[in-house]
Each structure stands twice: as structure tokens, then as C-alpha cells.
Design a protein around this motif. Structure first.
Motif, short mmCIF file in Angstrom:
data_model
loop_
_atom_site.label_atom_id
_atom_site.label_comp_id
_atom_site.label_asym_id
_atom_site.label_seq_id
_atom_site.Cartn_x
_atom_site.Cartn_y
_atom_site.Cartn_z
N LYS A 52 -1.36 7.16 23.11
CA LYS A 52 -0.95 7.15 24.52
C LYS A 52 -1.64 8.26 25.29
N SER A 53 -1.82 9.40 24.66
CA SER A 53 -2.50 10.50 25.37
C SER A 53 -3.17 11.42 24.36
N VAL A 54 -4.22 12.09 24.82
CA VAL A 54 -4.87 13.10 23.97
C VAL A 54 -4.32 14.44 24.43
N ASP A 55 -3.30 14.90 23.71
CA ASP A 55 -2.56 16.08 24.13
C ASP A 55 -3.36 17.36 23.89
N VAL A 56 -3.94 17.47 22.70
CA VAL A 56 -4.63 18.70 22.31
C VAL A 56 -5.94 18.33 21.62
N ALA A 57 -6.97 19.13 21.85
CA ALA A 57 -8.22 18.97 21.09
C ALA A 57 -8.58 20.33 20.51
N HIS A 94 -8.39 13.46 31.06
CA HIS A 94 -7.23 13.06 30.25
C HIS A 94 -6.20 14.18 30.12
N GLY A 95 -6.39 15.27 30.84
CA GLY A 95 -5.39 16.36 30.83
C GLY A 95 -5.20 17.03 29.48
N THR A 96 -6.21 16.98 28.65
CA THR A 96 -6.10 17.54 27.30
C THR A 96 -6.16 19.07 27.32
N ARG A 97 -5.35 19.69 26.45
CA ARG A 97 -5.42 21.15 26.28
C ARG A 97 -6.33 21.46 25.10
N VAL A 98 -7.05 22.58 25.20
CA VAL A 98 -7.97 22.95 24.12
C VAL A 98 -7.45 24.19 23.40
N TRP A 99 -7.29 24.06 22.09
CA TRP A 99 -6.88 25.18 21.24
C TRP A 99 -8.01 25.47 20.27
N CYS A 100 -8.17 26.74 19.89
CA CYS A 100 -9.24 27.03 18.93
C CYS A 100 -8.98 28.32 18.17
N VAL A 111 -13.21 31.69 21.28
CA VAL A 111 -12.76 31.67 22.68
C VAL A 111 -13.88 32.06 23.64
N ASP A 112 -14.51 33.21 23.38
CA ASP A 112 -15.52 33.67 24.33
C ASP A 112 -16.78 32.81 24.29
N VAL A 113 -17.13 32.34 23.10
CA VAL A 113 -18.33 31.48 23.00
C VAL A 113 -18.14 30.22 23.85
N LEU A 114 -16.92 29.65 23.79
CA LEU A 114 -16.68 28.40 24.53
C LEU A 114 -16.48 28.65 26.02
N GLN A 115 -15.85 29.78 26.36
CA GLN A 115 -15.60 30.05 27.78
C GLN A 115 -16.82 30.65 28.47
N ASN A 116 -17.65 31.34 27.72
CA ASN A 116 -18.86 31.98 28.29
C ASN A 116 -20.09 31.62 27.48
N PRO A 117 -20.46 30.36 27.49
CA PRO A 117 -21.58 29.96 26.62
C PRO A 117 -22.88 30.68 26.94
N ARG A 118 -23.04 31.20 28.15
CA ARG A 118 -24.27 31.93 28.48
C ARG A 118 -24.34 33.27 27.77
N GLY A 123 -23.86 23.67 26.85
CA GLY A 123 -24.12 24.42 28.08
C GLY A 123 -23.09 24.20 29.16
N GLU A 124 -21.82 24.08 28.80
CA GLU A 124 -20.77 23.95 29.81
C GLU A 124 -19.55 24.73 29.32
N PRO A 125 -19.01 25.62 30.14
CA PRO A 125 -17.84 26.39 29.70
C PRO A 125 -16.63 25.48 29.47
N ILE A 126 -15.84 25.82 28.48
CA ILE A 126 -14.60 25.08 28.20
C ILE A 126 -13.46 26.09 28.23
N LYS A 127 -12.46 25.84 29.05
CA LYS A 127 -11.33 26.78 29.16
C LYS A 127 -10.40 26.58 27.97
N ILE A 128 -10.04 27.68 27.33
CA ILE A 128 -9.19 27.61 26.13
C ILE A 128 -7.74 27.91 26.51
#
Ligand SMILES: [Zn+2]
Ligand SMILES: [Zn+2]
Ligand SMILES: [Zn+2]
Length: 662
Positions: free
Chosen positions: A368-373, A393-399, A404-411, A420-425
Motif C-alpha cells: 500500500k505504501s513505501v514507508d521506509v527505505a 511516495h512520501g518515503t522516509r530514508v533511514w541509514c 548520513v553526510d555522504v548521502l546529504q552532501n554528495p559533493r 549526484g543528488e542529495p538525499i535527506k536522512i
């Protein structure tokens, strides 16, 4: 060309637009015909001929001009939106249908026949809006030509059909977003095939669901050519894309298809089906051993755990009785959709993504929904779909915490396979943390080796102890396990050994790897791999000159952060030097920044003392001159290093992307 302003943007009034740019159109409207004789409309530099016909009305507000490509005119009173532009001759004719202003041109793809008149549009201050993943082929076309390989050619894609000169881009068509204009809402679908960044625009026009499909389909059962459907040497990769895109287009149920070449056609369903059928036939005839992405299907490993293993990386959906899902990894639709996308991505963009598998999970497995990835590790092939899940899909990202910093600040980093796109954790876990999600319990551990930024996740699912191991190792097919080693991914001598020990300790029944199908865990195989990894560690010490062999394994022990600095001309930016000391003694380090002539770095020399086996960092400030050359938007920087009295030289580096205000 970043400073281009849309016609209704600040600095250009509607009056000025009509006076300066749209004068030809107003004149044409008043005359009710083409512009006055003896005063030919200003043509684009690249346009030498005029298409023979005129505008054809398809419905009350939809017109077509057969130019170098089909140019569609969507009308709202005296304003128009153009879909593709061809030679630009359409501007000479709009007055005939009472249009005095063009609000924007939307391009379906970057081929010259779609946009060779764009320099005229730019001169007339008409905003040009292009597919997000082809932006660089418009505004940076000249750079594309400087860098396009022609000798030793194996990437044979006909991107040679790119514009010869830069065109200013006012905005982008972002995949799965909606473009709103007047009473119209056009859904933007990625429809790779003819080009990789092609989009189709689908929306209601005059009471009909219309699809503007570029060159995805020429006419019922036909494509305009086959050569555009080959990207890599000898492959059928583009056919795979086209079949995927046509299948998605068909699901949209358009009532009228407006192609870029060929005639618009109503009741398109049988014509699309016919083309899919023929392309599938051609694919099977030419490459019988290959599978089509559109045929990939997930399967249930246990009642609650569904695996997609034909996607480029394996993706796992743990589906709770509530219908909510926790995903472990969600990458590209197939290996083809990953590798070729990377080859066609500009250095500033992120690779493309098409939604996949969710429909099958809904239809067959009660999703029904993708709650967490959760990413098993930070590699793009495992999380390319995460930003899409978050956005649509309103999914939350846990890691795991170190991602955390690699995904939020890929540069910030220069590691293998960064998206090459930041992902908020939304939530992070430390080594050994346990957590509960729905009816399931989990335990997270650090699992370095393949990359420093990897976890192993354990959970008991339907009575089985499952280990999600990312790319720690893979089954060979003969029962034994294999691993890989990528020095760019931050590897230390004991990384792999740590990881296999943790996995052995927790005795999983099922291993869910990052590539390939889940398999029953066999202790002897894991022990066999552990022995080989311990052997590997011995080689590191044997073969590397420095007795602290991690200096010979990790190219980033001294590094600049962020690796890809971004700063405005005329501003100062902060840059950090980060060091890991692999010695058993404190390390005294001096560093000086190497910057382009005219730039200033402070301090002149940075002094750091790094504790044994510890980390330290220090800051620089970099000043970029106001009048920095626009022709050099990206430059390299380096750090010159002296460590414990030994001159190591410029062993760390990074790049700076200079941004210019208009
Ligand atoms: Zn084309
Ligand atoms: Zn992988
Ligand atoms: Zn990986």
C-alpha cells in the motif's frame, strides 16, 4: 548563459517583450498573414530554408506545423505554448491564429531537428524549457562537442545529433512532475529510447487525453529509425528502453498521440501495442540471450519478503501485514538502465531514473505504501530510486550513521558510485543498534570492505534469520562466495575481515545480497570466504612499501572537503583539509592550498597534529575573484603537503565550481 531571464521575469516587462521581441508576431496578427513582404522575420543562424506548409488545426486549441520536426502549438487565448520548435518558422505564422505571445517552448529531446531554430527564440526572449537530463546538451552543447569521443568509439549513440551551439535554458522538465500552463496540466514522463533523456508530455487538451511523445513512436507500429536505439557497440539497449517507455505510455491510455515525426494519430492503443510487439520480436531475434527490463518480476522469498533481483541491484520489499513496506535498496530498473544512463549523464547531473516494480508489488503482494527505505550502502546503483520515493511516495530514508553526510552532501566526497543528488536522512543507526518497524525487529552493524559506508541488517522474517548484506559478497554459482575490492571506496587492511566476522557471528539462515537472488546461508562458505579475506589482508602488508599499509590502500587519507566545492565569483568559501593518521605516532602536518592565479587562500600554511590512528581537520578560506573568467566554470585545486618533515607534495585535490550571478 545562466543569466537568461524568462520573458515575464524581472527586467523584461510584457510591454517590452511585445515591443522588442514580439513585434513580428503582432504585425503578423494585424495582417492576418505572414510578416510583411520585404521584411523577412529574423531567422536563426542555423536556419536556411522554410518548410512549405502552414499550420494545421487538430482541435480548437491545438495546431501543428510540419517543420524539421512537428511543432505543436497549444493555445490559450492570444498566448501559446510550443512543443518543440524545429526551424522556428512557426513564429511567422502564429498571428494567423490570433497568438501574440509565446510563453515557452517545451522540448521533448535535444536533437537538432527539434531545436535548430532555438537561437531565434532566445533572441526573442522566449523561454526554452528542456528535459532535465538533457539540459547540458542545450546550454553546454559546445562543451559536449569539445569532449565527445570520436576515436576509439564504442559508445556509438547518435548524440552526434546535438546542437552545434549553446542555447540558453530557462527551465527544465523534471521527470514525474507536472508542467502547468494556463488551463493545461502536462504530466512529464521519462520516456527513454530514441534519446535517453527524452520526455513525453501527457495532458487533457480540448477534452482529449493527448500525449506529445517526441520520437518515441513515429506512427502506429513504426519508429522513425533504429540507429537511435543503439547506445553501446552492437547492443540492443535502446530497444529495451523504448519497449519500457511504450509500455508505460500505453498504461496512460492516451486518446491522441502527437509524435515529432509522422502524423498525429487517434485511438493509439493498437498502434502502440503493435510497435511493442515488433520491437520485442526484433530484440528476441537479434539478442535471444537478453531479457527486457519490462519483463523483470519480483518474487516472494518468504511470505513477507519480496525480492527484485533482475533490477541492477537487488531490491527488497519487506511488506508488513498493514501493507506498509520497508525497502532495502531501490536502484535502477535494470543493469541496462544503470550503466547506459551513467554514460549519458553530464558531470553536474545525476543519472536518470524510471519508476519500476511498485505496480507489481501493489498488484501481487499487497503493497500500500513505501514507508521506509534503507540503503545497504551508499552506492548509486542501490539507491538511485530513493529521491523518487521521497518526492512522490512520501518515503522516509533511514541509514547507517556514517552514510548520513555522504548521502546529504554528495559533493563532499570522491568515492566510487556516489549519486549526484542529495538525499535527506530521517533517521540514523549506530553499530549494534536495534530497532522495531511494524511487526519486525532489526539489528544494524557496520560492514566495511566493499565500501566503508555499508551496513549489514539482520531481521527475523517469517521464521528465517535474514541478513541484508549489500555488496559484502556474492554467490559465485558453484556454491562459493566472492567479494570485490575498490580502493576508491575507502578500504583499510582489516575492513573486509571485520565485515565477514560480524556476519558469521550472527548466523543468518538466508543471505539477501546486493546483486543476484537471496540464497541459503552456509557456514562453510562463509568460513571459506573469511579465510580468503584474511589471506588478502596478508598481501596488503606483503606488497605495500609502507609498513602502515593503509596509506597504500586509501587514496583519501588526506583529502579536501568538500571535494566538489561550489562558490560564487566574488565570494569566499570554506574548504577543509581532513586527515586520517594510520601511524602509531602523532603526525605533524603542514598544508598549503594550490589555487588558480588570482584566487586567494588563507591561511597560507595550515598546521595540524593528528593523533595516532586518529582523525583531524583544519579549515581554509578560498576567495574567488569577482571577475573570474566565465569560460572556466570548473577548476582544480590541490593541497601541498609536508608530513613529519617529509615533503609529500600535492597529494590531495578537489574541484571548484564557480557560479556567476547573471
Ligand atoms: Zn529525434
Ligand atoms: Zn552494487
Ligand atoms: Zn556497491
Amino acid at each position: 548563459m545562466k543569466g537568461y531571464k524568462a520573458s515575464d521575469g524581472p527586467g523584461v516587462t510584457r510591454r517590452a517583450f511585445l515591443k522588442n521581441a514580439g513585434a513580428g508576431l503582432v504585425a503578423a496578427e494585424l495582417a492576418g498573414a505572414s510578416p510583411a513582404k520585404g521584411k523577412p522575420a529574423p531567422a536563426s543562424a542555423g536556419v536556411h530554408f522554410t518548410p512549405p506548409g502552414g499550420l494545421t488545426q487538430l482541435s480548437s486549441n491545438l495546431y501543428l506545423l510540419r517543420d524539421t520536426c512537428n511543432v505543436y502549438v497549444l493555445k490559450d487565448g492570444n498566448r501559446a505554448l510550443l512543443i518543440d520548435f524545429g526551424s522556428g518558422h512557426v513564429l511567422n505564422l502564429l498571428g494567423q491564429i490570433g497568438v501574440s505571445r509565446v510563453d515557452a517552448i517545451l522540448h521533448t529531446h535535444h536533437h537538432r531537428d527539434q531545436c535548430q531554430g532555438d537561437s531565434r527564440a532566445a533572441a526573442e526572449r522566449i523561454p526554452i524549457v528542456v528535459p532535465e537530463h538533457e539540459r547540458y546538451l542545450f546550454e553546454d552543447a559546445e562543451n559536449f562537442w569539445r569532449n565527445r569521443r570520436i576515436f576509439e568509439l564504442y559508445y556509438v549513440k547518435n548524440d552526434f545529433f546535438t546542437m552545434t551551439q549553446n542555447v540558453p535554458v530557462a527551465g527544465v522538465l523534471r521527470d514525474y512532475d507536472t508542467y502547468r500552463w494556463g488551463p493545461y496540466e502536462l504530466m512529464i514522463y521519462p520516456t527513454p529510447g530514441h534519446t535517453l533523456g527524452s520526455v513525453s508530455l501527457v495532458g487533457a487538451v480540448d477534452g482529449k487525453k493527448v500525449a506529445f511523445t517526441g520520437d518515441l513512436i513515429h506512427s502506429p507500429g513504426k519508429v522513425v529509425n533504429l540507429f537511435e536505439l543503439q547506445y553501446n557497440y552492437g547492443s540492443t539497449d535502446g530497444v529495451d528502453y523504448a519497449v519500457f517507455s511504450l509500455t508505460r505510455l500505453q498504461e496512460q491510455g492516451p486518446e491522441l498521440v502527437c509524435p515529432s515525426h509522422g502524423e498525429p494519430f487517434s485511438q493509439p492503443e493498437p498502434g502502440i501495442t503493435d510497435l511493442i510487439h515488433k520491437l520485442k520480436g526484433w530484440y528476441a531475434a537479434y539478442a535471444p540471450e537478453s531479457t527486457l527490463t519490462v519483463d523483470n518480476k519480483p518474487y516472494a522469498v518468504t511470505p513477507h519478503l519480496v525480492a527484485s533481483y533482475q533490477t541492477t541491484s537487488s531490491s527488497y520489499a519487506l511488506i508488513s501485514d498493514s501493507g506498509k513496506a520497508l525497502f532495502v535498496d531501490y536502484g535502477s530498473a535494470s543493469g541496462n538502465f544503470c550503466s547506459t544512463y551513467i554514460a549519458a549523464t553530464s558531470v553536474h547531473d545525476r543519472m536518470g531514473f524510471v519508476e519500476h516494480t511498485l505496480d507489481a508489488l501493489r498488484a501481487g503482494y499487497g503493497l500500500k505504501s513505501v514507508d521506509v527505505a534503507m540503503p545497504s550502502h551508499m552506492h548509486d546503483d542501490h539507491l538511485n530510486g530513493f529521491p523518487h520515493l521521497v518526492r512522490h511516495h512520501g518515503t522516509r530514508v533511514w541509514c547507517y550513521e556514517n552514510m548520513v553526510d555522504v548521502l546529504q552532501n554528495p559533493r563532499g566526497y570522491n568515492l566510487g558510485c556516489i549519486l549526484g543528488e542529495p538525499i535527506k536522512i530521517d533517521r540514523a543507526f549506530r553499530n549494534g543498534d536495534t530497532f522495531r518497524w511494524e511487526e519486525f525487529e532489526f539489528q544494524v552493524f557496520h560492514s566495511p570492505g566493499h565500501t566503508e559506508y555499508q551496513m549489514v541488517l539482520f531481521s527475523t522474517i517469517d521464521g528465517a534469520r535474514v541478513a541484508f548484506t549489500g555488496d559484502a559478497f556474492f554467490p559465485r554459482g558453484d556454491g562459493t562466495l566472492r567479494h570485490n575490492l575498490i580502493f576508491r571506496n575507502w578500504v583499510e587492511n582489516d575492513s573486509h575481515v571485520k565485515s565477514i566476522r560480524t556476519i558469521l557471528e550472527h548466523e543468518p539462515n538466508i543471505v539477501a545480497p546486493g546483486h543476484g537472488k537471496p540464497f541459503l546461508s552456509n557456514k562453510a562458505d562463509l568460513e571459506g570466504l573469511k579465510a580468503r579475506l584474511e589471506d588478502q589482508q596478508k598481501y596488503f602488508f606483503d606488497v605495500i612499501a609502507d609498513r602502515d599499509c593503509d596509506f597504500g590502500l586509501n587514496p583519501s587519507w588526506v583529502r579536501l572537503y568538500p571535494y566538489q566545492l561550489q562558490a560564487k565569483a566574488g565570494s569566499s568559501a570554506a574548504l577543509e583539509l581532513r586527515v586520517r593518521n594510520y601511524r602509531s605516532n602523532p603526525m605533524h602536518l603542514q598544508a598549503a592550498l594550490v589555487v588558480p592565479a588570482g584566487w586567494k587562500a588563507a591561511p597560507e600554511v595550515l598546521e595540524l597534529t593528528v593523533s595516532p590512528k586518529g582523525d583531524a581537520s583544519g579549515g581554509f578560506s578560498v576567495a574567488i575573484p569577482e571577475n573570474w573568467d566565465r569560460a572556466k566554470p570548473r577548476v582544480a585545486l590541490a593541497a601541498d603537503i609536508m608530513a613529519d618533515g617529509q615533503y609529500l607534495g600535492q597529494i590531495a585535490e578537489g574541484v571548484a565550481d564557480v557560479q556567476f550571478s547573471s
